[in-house]
Scaffold this active site. Structure first.
Site, short mmCIF file in Angstrom:
data_model
loop_
_atom_site.label_atom_id
_atom_site.label_comp_id
_atom_site.label_asym_id
_atom_site.label_seq_id
_atom_site.Cartn_x
_atom_site.Cartn_y
_atom_site.Cartn_z
N HIS A 18 -44.32 -10.67 53.60
CA HIS A 18 -45.00 -9.81 54.56
C HIS A 18 -44.40 -9.91 55.95
O HIS A 18 -44.40 -8.91 56.69
CB HIS A 18 -46.49 -10.17 54.58
CG HIS A 18 -47.19 -9.80 53.31
ND1 HIS A 18 -48.24 -10.53 52.77
CD2 HIS A 18 -46.97 -8.77 52.43
CE1 HIS A 18 -48.64 -9.96 51.65
NE2 HIS A 18 -47.89 -8.90 51.41
N ASP A 145 -47.84 3.54 36.57
CA ASP A 145 -46.90 2.43 36.48
C ASP A 145 -45.93 2.45 37.66
O ASP A 145 -45.45 3.51 38.08
CB ASP A 145 -46.13 2.56 35.16
CG ASP A 145 -45.03 1.53 35.03
OD1 ASP A 145 -45.35 0.35 34.88
OD2 ASP A 145 -43.85 1.93 35.11
N GLY A 146 -45.65 1.28 38.20
CA GLY A 146 -44.79 1.21 39.38
C GLY A 146 -43.39 1.74 39.16
O GLY A 146 -42.79 2.34 40.05
N ASP A 166 -42.26 -5.24 44.00
CA ASP A 166 -42.92 -6.55 43.91
C ASP A 166 -43.66 -6.64 42.59
O ASP A 166 -44.89 -6.65 42.56
CB ASP A 166 -43.87 -6.69 45.11
CG ASP A 166 -44.65 -7.99 45.10
OD1 ASP A 166 -44.26 -8.91 44.36
OD2 ASP A 166 -45.65 -8.08 45.83
#
Length: 283
Positions: A18, A145-146, A166
């Site tokens: 982050h 779905d990514g 990620d």
């Protein structure tokens, strides 16, 4: 390895991811043209460090809690300021146990014309993500779905921005999938910024990821890793990395300030290490 994020929110890997995420977005904002973020595995958007999941592992105590103990060096603190501001913002709204997910950090840094696409396949997690995003018109949560979201959204209409990848690493072949999906996306959009997060439990798998990508001819990579030297008896994750493709030109210099300071603060053993390596920077 199962990396369901509620158990690990705010740990040392989150801190690295982050902090780097906010730095990349700030660099994108130095130009007036809008950008788009594609978050392929967005999670729930925000987390409660007092939840049953977080209290089962207490990983945040060796992550964000250590960062909040006291200031780091002045140079590191200057670069950490956007991360700290996002953390303060979510806690002002949801209490001291709140921790932002990557979509929240994006929303905190984004300008009015910037956009976020956040994908999450797990139905209960998607519902939390949609609630976290709320009515923010800059953002769209997708219950897909990514990898599908990645293929469908590059290149973005803005032709500039960031893809954050990620994955949960629930599948044994996740590293292979990660490299293949990234390489395919890069062929469609070679000028975009990509940030690939990965756990390091098997050093060979991490090296294989880098080898696969460089063997595909992709250049301008920045490899960032932190190893906290977590005692083996504790189990769990002891090292993590980010591979950034097309990094903003100042990011490597910032990482050379941030990573030593973060590694020292987050160390759990006597031999922590960090890596800040530019791979084919002029490719």
């Amino acid at each position: 390895m199962n990396y369901r994020h509620g158990f690990h929110a705010g740990n040392f890997a989150d801190v690295l991811k982050h902090v780097v995420l906010t730095r990349i977005l700030l660099h994108l904002a130095t130009k007036p043209a809008p950008y788009r973020v594609i978050d392929t595995h967005a999670g729930s958007g925000r987390y409660d460090l007092s939840s049953e999941e977080a209290l089962r592992t207490h990983e945040w105590k060796d992550g964000v809690a250590r960062i909040e103990q006291s200031p780091l060096s002045p140079a590191a603190e200057e670069l950490l300021a956007p991360y700290r501001a996002a953390l303060a913002g979510i806690r002002a709204l949801y209490g001291p146990g709140a921790y932002p997910g990557s979509p929240w950090f994006c929303r905190h840094v984004m300008r009015p014309d910037d956009r976020l696409i956040a994908a999450e396949l797990h139905p209960p997690t998607y519902q939390k993500l949609a609630e976290a995003i709320g009515r923010d018109r800059r953002c769209k949560a997708l219950d897909i779905d990514g990898w599908t979201a990645l293929r469908a959204n590059v290149p973005p209409r803005e032709r500039r921005g960031l893809v954050l990848i990620d994955p949960p690493f629930e599948q044994k072949d996740e590293f292979t999938t990660l490299s293949a999906q990234f390489i395919a996306a890069h062929r469609k959009w070679p000028t975009g910024i990509y940030a690939l997060w990965y756990p390091i439990k098997d050093r060979r798998a991490a090296e294989g990821l880098v080898d696969d990508i460089t063997d595909a001819g992709i250049s301008r990579l920045l490899r960032l890793e932190i190893e906290v030297d977590r005692p083996e008896a504790a189990g769990g994750l002891g090292a993590t990395g980010l591979l950034v493709a097309n990094p903003p030109w100042r990011l490597a210099a910032e990482a050379e300030i941030l990573l030593p300071a973060l590694t020292e603060r987050l160390a759990q053993g006597s031999r922590p290490r960090y890596l800040c390596e530019a791979i084919r920077p002029d490719g």
